[in-house]
Write a protein that holds these residues in place. Structure first.
Motif, PDB file in Angstrom:
ATOM      1  N   ILE A 191      -9.204 -39.609 -35.563  1.00 60.27           N
ATOM      2  CA  ILE A 191      -8.208 -40.181 -34.777  1.00 60.27           C
ATOM      3  C   ILE A 191      -7.823 -41.563 -35.299  1.00 60.27           C
ATOM      4  N   ASP A 192      -8.705 -42.333 -35.907  1.00 63.49           N
ATOM      5  CA  ASP A 192      -8.440 -43.695 -36.420  1.00 63.49           C
ATOM      6  C   ASP A 192      -7.359 -43.511 -37.445  1.00 63.49           C
ATOM      7  N   GLN A 193      -7.463 -42.620 -38.144  1.00 63.08           N
ATOM      8  CA  GLN A 193      -6.384 -42.366 -39.587  1.00 63.08           C
ATOM      9  C   GLN A 193      -5.128 -41.767 -38.783  1.00 63.08           C
TER      10      GLN A 193
ATOM     11  N   SER B  56     -13.596 -28.513 -27.660  1.00 67.17           N
ATOM     12  CA  SER B  56     -13.594 -29.032 -26.076  1.00 67.17           C
ATOM     13  C   SER B  56     -12.027 -29.862 -25.935  1.00 67.17           C
ATOM     14  N   GLY B  57     -11.322 -29.945 -26.789  1.00 63.50           N
ATOM     15  CA  GLY B  57     -10.034 -30.461 -26.941  1.00 63.50           C
ATOM     16  C   GLY B  57      -9.959 -31.981 -27.241  1.00 63.50           C
ATOM     17  N   VAL B  58     -11.271 -32.484 -27.759  1.00 64.82           N
ATOM     18  CA  VAL B  58     -11.294 -34.046 -27.927  1.00 64.82           C
ATOM     19  C   VAL B  58     -10.004 -34.649 -28.602  1.00 64.82           C
ATOM     20  N   ILE B  59      -9.943 -34.035 -29.787  1.00 65.26           N
ATOM     21  CA  ILE B  59      -8.848 -34.459 -30.706  1.00 65.26           C
ATOM     22  C   ILE B  59      -7.575 -34.402 -30.175  1.00 65.26           C
TER      23      ILE B  59
ATOM     24  N   THR C 139      -7.302 -37.040 -26.938  1.00 68.35           N
ATOM     25  CA  THR C 139      -7.523 -38.224 -27.292  1.00 68.35           C
ATOM     26  C   THR C 139      -6.046 -38.724 -27.877  1.00 68.35           C
ATOM     27  N   LEU C 140      -5.547 -37.851 -29.052  1.00 70.64           N
ATOM     28  CA  LEU C 140      -4.378 -38.322 -29.262  1.00 70.64           C
ATOM     29  C   LEU C 140      -3.148 -38.092 -28.352  1.00 70.64           C
TER      30      LEU C 140
ATOM     31  N   ALA D 259      -8.576 -31.220 -20.507  1.00 71.17           N
ATOM     32  CA  ALA D 259      -7.125 -31.850 -20.497  1.00 71.17           C
ATOM     33  C   ALA D 259      -6.691 -32.172 -19.207  1.00 71.17           C
ATOM     34  N   ASP D 260      -6.970 -31.291 -18.044  1.00 71.93           N
ATOM     35  CA  ASP D 260      -6.650 -31.700 -16.668  1.00 71.93           C
ATOM     36  C   ASP D 260      -7.043 -32.899 -16.135  1.00 71.93           C
ATOM     37  N   ARG D 261      -8.405 -33.406 -16.564  1.00 68.53           N
ATOM     38  CA  ARG D 261      -9.010 -34.315 -16.218  1.00 68.53           C
ATOM     39  C   ARG D 261      -8.478 -35.792 -16.924  1.00 68.53           C
ATOM     40  N   LEU D 262      -8.310 -35.521 -18.249  1.00 78.02           N
ATOM     41  CA  LEU D 262      -8.187 -36.766 -19.229  1.00 78.02           C
ATOM     42  C   LEU D 262      -6.806 -36.808 -19.934  1.00 78.02           C
ATOM     43  N   ALA D 263      -6.086 -35.947 -20.045  1.00 75.89           N
ATOM     44  CA  ALA D 263      -5.053 -35.964 -20.882  1.00 75.89           C
ATOM     45  C   ALA D 263      -3.828 -36.706 -20.411  1.00 75.89           C
ATOM     46  N   GLY D 264      -3.725 -37.120 -19.173  1.00 84.91           N
ATOM     47  CA  GLY D 264      -2.907 -38.103 -18.654  1.00 84.91           C
ATOM     48  C   GLY D 264      -1.310 -37.161 -18.491  1.00 84.91           C
TER      49      GLY D 264
END
Ligand SMILES: C[S@@+](CC[C@H](N)C(=O)[O-])C[C@H]1O[C@@H](n2cnc3c(N)ncnc32)[C@H](O)[C@@H]1O
Length: 313
Positions: free
Chosen positions: A130-132, A154-157, A160-161, A187-192
Motif C-alpha cells: 500500500i505504501d509503495q 478479505s479485500g484488504v488491498i 485500502t486503496l 467492502a460494504d462496511r469499509l470501502a466508502g
C-alpha cells in the motif's frame, strides 16, 4: 466441540478456578496475565511478545474495549458473563486456531477487517504494498487511476486503496467464491463511496482494459512447507497459500498476463514474494516485460518481500 483433553487441560488451570470463584472475582489484570501464561504454555505463540499481544487482542475483543480502556480497567472484576466466551476462545487457541479467526477481525492499514476461515489472515508486511502504491500514485499526479488487486482474499488491498487514493477505479479478483463473500462484506462496511468491483476468476483473466496499478499478494508457500505445517498455517485456506513445489506456481502464471492488462505508457505492478523467489521473479519479468524495470524491496525484517515493476514512464 471441545475435545476432552483440551477441556481437562483448561479446567485444571488456575485461571479456570479463579474465574469460577464466587467470593473473590478475578480482576481483569489477573485474567490478562493468566491468559498470557496459558498462551505461552499451550497456545503456540512463538515468543513472549506474541503471547502478550495475543492476550491483549483477546481481552479487548471479549470486553469490547480499546487498549487504553483495557489498561485503565485492570483492577475491575472480569465480568462473569464473559467467562465461558473466554474459556471457549482459549480452547480454540490451544488447538492452534489463529487468534484472528477467534476474534473474527484483523487490523490492516488502520482499519478493522472481518476475517474467518474462508480467507487468508492479512499480514503486516503486506501494508508495504500500500505504501509503495500510494507513493507512486502521488508522483504520477494522475487524475484518476485504474487499480487491480489480484488474489484479494478479505479485500484488504483493494479496499485500502479505494479509501486512500483519490477517486480510483478499483477492481479485485479472487478464484475463491468464499473469499469474495468476505471481501464484499468488508467492502460494504469499509470501502466508502468509491467502492470496489469484484470478479471471480483466475488471475488477470476477468479484467478488461488497461490498469495503472496492479497489486498482488498471491499464494507463495512451498508445498513442502505446507505439508509440514501442523499448526496455525493449517487453519488458513490452502488455496491462499499453496505456491506449488517451488512457491512460484501462481506468480509465474500471472507475470506473462501483465503485458496485456497494464497501461503501456506508465504503470506499476507490485508483487508480494517469498525471499527465495526474488531471482526467479526478476527472470520472468525480464522475459515477459522486456522494457520494464524491476527492483526488489525488503520488508521491515530486511527480507526481500516485494517485486516492484515499473512499466513505461
Ligand atoms: C495470500 S492470499 C492474499 C489475500 C489478500 N490479498 C491479503 O494480502 O491478505 C492469496 C489469495 O489469492 C487467491 N488466489 C489463489 N489463486 C488464485 C488465482 N489463480 N486467481 C485468483 N486468485 C487466486 C486465494 O484465494 C487467496 O484469497
Amino acid at each position: 466441540m471441545t475435545p476432552s483433553f483440551v477441556r481437562s487441560k483448561l479446567s485444571n488451570l488456575p485461571l479456570s478456578q479463579q474465574l469460577a470463584s464466587q467470593t473473590r472475582p478475578a480482576s481483569i489484570g489477573l485474567v490478562l496475565s493468566q491468559v498470557r501464561t496459558v498462551l505461552d504454555e499451550y497456545g503456540g505463540v512463538s515468543d513472549e511478545e506474541e503471547g502478550r499481544a495475543e492476550s491483549e487482542i483477546l481481552l479487548t475483543h471479549l470486553l469490547e474495549f480499546g487498549t487504553t480502556e483495557l489498561f485503565a480497567s485492570l483492577r475491575a472484576p472480569f465480568p462473569a458473563e464473559r467467562r465461558d466466551d473466554l474459556l471457549n476462545a482459549l480452547a480454540r487457541r490451544i488447538r492452534h486456531e489463529p487468534m484472528r479467526y477467534i476474534t473474527g477481525s484483523c487490523p490492516f492499514y488502520g482499519r478493522d477487517f472481518n476475517v474467518d476461515a474462508r480467507v487468508f489472515i492479512p499480514r503486516p508486511e503486506t501494508e508495504q504494498l500500500i505504501d509503495q502504491a500510494l507513493a507512486w500514485a502521488e508522483e504520477t499526479h494522475a487524475e484518476t487511476l485504474r487499480v487491480a488487486d489480484i488474489g484479494t482474499g478479505s479485500g484488504v488491498i483493494a479496499i485500502t486503496l479505494a479509501r486512500e487514493l483519490t477517486l480510483p477505479e478499483v477492481h479485485a479478483v479472487d478464484i475463491s467464491h468464499d473469499a469474495l463473500e468476505v471481501a464484499s462484506f468488508n467492502a460494504d462496511r469499509l470501502a466508502g463511496l468509491v467502492g470496489v468491483t469484484f470478479h471471480e476468476g483466475d488471475l488477470a483473466t476477468p479484467l478488461e482494459g488497461h490498469f495503472d496499478i496492479l497489486v498482488a499478494n498471491l499464494p507463495y508457500v512451498k508445498l513442502q512447507t505446507l505439508e509440514d505445517a501442523e499448526t496455525e498455517l493449517a487453519h488458513e485456506p490452502r488455496g491462499a497459500l499453496d505456491g506449488g513445489v517451488t512457491g512460484m506456481d501462481v506468480i509465474e502464471r500471472l507475470i506473462p498476463m501483465l503485458a496485456d492488462v497494464m497501461n503501456p505508457y506508465r504503470s506499476l505492478v507490485l508483487l508480494e514474494i517469498d525471499p527465495p523467489l526474488a531471482a526467479p521473479t526478476i527472470s520472468l519479468v525480464e522475459k515477459h516485460l522486456p522494457g520494464a524495470s524491476v527492483s526488489i524491496l525488503s520488508d521491515f525484517a530486511g527480507l526481500a518481500r516485494v517485486a516492484e515493476i515499473q512499466i513505461g514512464g
